[in-house]
Design a protein around this motif. Structure first.
Motif, short mmCIF file in Angstrom:
data_model
loop_
_atom_site.label_atom_id
_atom_site.label_comp_id
_atom_site.label_asym_id
_atom_site.label_seq_id
_atom_site.Cartn_x
_atom_site.Cartn_y
_atom_site.Cartn_z
N GLU A 25 0.91 -1.36 0.36
CA GLU A 25 -0.30 0.04 -0.06
C GLU A 25 0.96 1.67 0.08
OE1 GLU A 25 -0.07 2.13 2.63
OE2 GLU A 25 1.35 0.74 3.95
N TYR A 36 -4.17 3.84 -1.39
CA TYR A 36 -3.66 2.82 -2.79
C TYR A 36 -2.95 1.78 -2.58
CZ TYR A 36 -4.80 6.58 -6.26
OH TYR A 36 -6.24 6.84 -7.16
N ALA A 38 -1.39 -2.15 -5.33
CA ALA A 38 -1.63 -2.69 -5.35
C ALA A 38 -1.14 -4.00 -5.28
CB ALA A 38 -0.73 -1.96 -6.36
N ARG A 66 6.59 1.71 -12.76
CA ARG A 66 5.83 1.81 -13.64
C ARG A 66 5.46 1.03 -14.97
NH1 ARG A 66 0.71 6.33 -12.33
NH2 ARG A 66 -0.59 5.67 -14.15
N TRP A 76 -1.43 -7.76 -12.72
CA TRP A 76 -1.51 -6.22 -12.11
C TRP A 76 -2.48 -5.19 -12.18
CZ3 TRP A 76 -2.33 -1.02 -12.50
CH2 TRP A 76 -2.19 -0.83 -14.21
N VAL A 78 -5.09 -2.24 -9.12
CA VAL A 78 -4.97 -1.45 -8.10
C VAL A 78 -5.87 -1.51 -7.15
CG1 VAL A 78 -4.90 1.40 -7.68
CG2 VAL A 78 -3.43 0.50 -9.25
N ALA A 102 -7.61 -4.44 -5.01
CA ALA A 102 -6.61 -5.06 -5.89
C ALA A 102 -6.34 -6.15 -6.30
CB ALA A 102 -5.07 -4.03 -5.18
N LEU A 147 3.54 0.45 -8.50
CA LEU A 147 2.79 0.83 -8.31
C LEU A 147 1.12 1.86 -6.98
CD1 LEU A 147 1.45 -2.20 -11.04
CD2 LEU A 147 2.58 -0.27 -11.13
N ALA A 148 1.44 1.26 -6.50
CA ALA A 148 0.83 2.00 -5.64
C ALA A 148 1.40 3.61 -4.96
CB ALA A 148 0.31 1.24 -4.07
N HIS A 151 0.32 5.36 -8.28
CA HIS A 151 -0.40 6.09 -9.12
C HIS A 151 -1.65 6.83 -7.97
CE1 HIS A 151 -2.08 2.96 -12.19
NE2 HIS A 151 -0.79 2.53 -11.68
N ARG A 152 -1.06 6.88 -7.00
CA ARG A 152 -1.19 7.78 -5.32
C ARG A 152 -0.75 8.88 -5.80
NH1 ARG A 152 -0.57 10.09 -0.83
NH2 ARG A 152 -2.39 10.23 0.36
#
Length: 206
Positions: A25, A36, A38, A66, A76, A78, A102, A147-148, A151-152
């Motif tokens: 997270e 967020y 993932a 990413r 994958w 999220v 996720a 990724l978390a 994206h966040r």
């Protein structure tokens, strides 16, 4: 902060004999915005020399990773829990819920789950294991952390445009001195977590 590259590439997963998802997270300690998470399933032979705990990787490298992860992962996804839901159920439950969301989004069903940290809750009947500092030990958890985080961060840049003055494009909602000073001057926004202590000398608003 110094940014570290692992001395040796991380193993892709904990148990290569099964389809294993790594989970992590981002945003748990923030004063504003969602948390967020993932979930990532990597190919068994996946390796990248930069891949590590997202906090140990520069922003530029995180964004490059990413793209690589999203292109090369077997699956994958999220998951997101917003600030209002965090206030209702608390941040620990929200972090786990974001990871479950996720996992719900994966196009490939995992046979096992590994999670960064030491807290999780059952996800159906799929066996799971937690690893303290797992994002620096296994590539699938490290990929989830990347990724978390990315994206966040992208979401917080959009929120920063909607709520200028708090520096979210830089601090991403974390409790920096400038962020707390902005709260004291401008007051909290609808995106702030009211159950958190927004000011050092003030209890939470709940």
């Amino acid at each position: 902060m110094s940014h570290k590259t692992p001395a040796n590439p991380l193993p892709s997963c904990f148990n290569p004999a099964v389809i294993e998802a790594g989970c992590d997270e981002a945003g748990r300690g923030c004063l504003a915005g969602p948390v967020y998470a993932a979930a990532v399933i990597l190919p068994p032979a996946f390796s990248h020399p930069w891949l590590n705990d997202s906090k140990q990787v520069s922003e530029k490298r995180r964004e490059t990773l990413r793209v690589i992860i999203e292109n090369e992962a077997l699956a994958w996804a999220v998951g997101v829990v917003d600030n209002e839901e965090i206030d209702r159920i608390n941040i620990l439950r929200a972090s786990i819920l974001a990871m479950h969301r996720a996992l719900d989004g994966l196009r490939l069903r995992p046979e096992a789950i590994i999670v960064d940290g030491n807290r999780f809750s059952d996800y159906g009947r799929i066996p799971w294991t937690t690893f303290v500092k797992g994002d620096g030990r296994f590539a699938n958890i490290a990929a989830a952390s990347i990724l978390a985080k990315t994206h966040r961060d992208e979401h917080m840049r959009h929120l920063a445009a909607r709520h200028p003055g708090y520096g979210w494009e830089i601090n991403k909602g974390y409790p920096t001195k400038a962020h707390r000073e902005a709260i004291a001057t401008l007051g909290p926004t609808p995106s702030h977590r009211k159950s958190f202590r927004l000011l050092d000398n003030q209890p939470s608003l709940f």
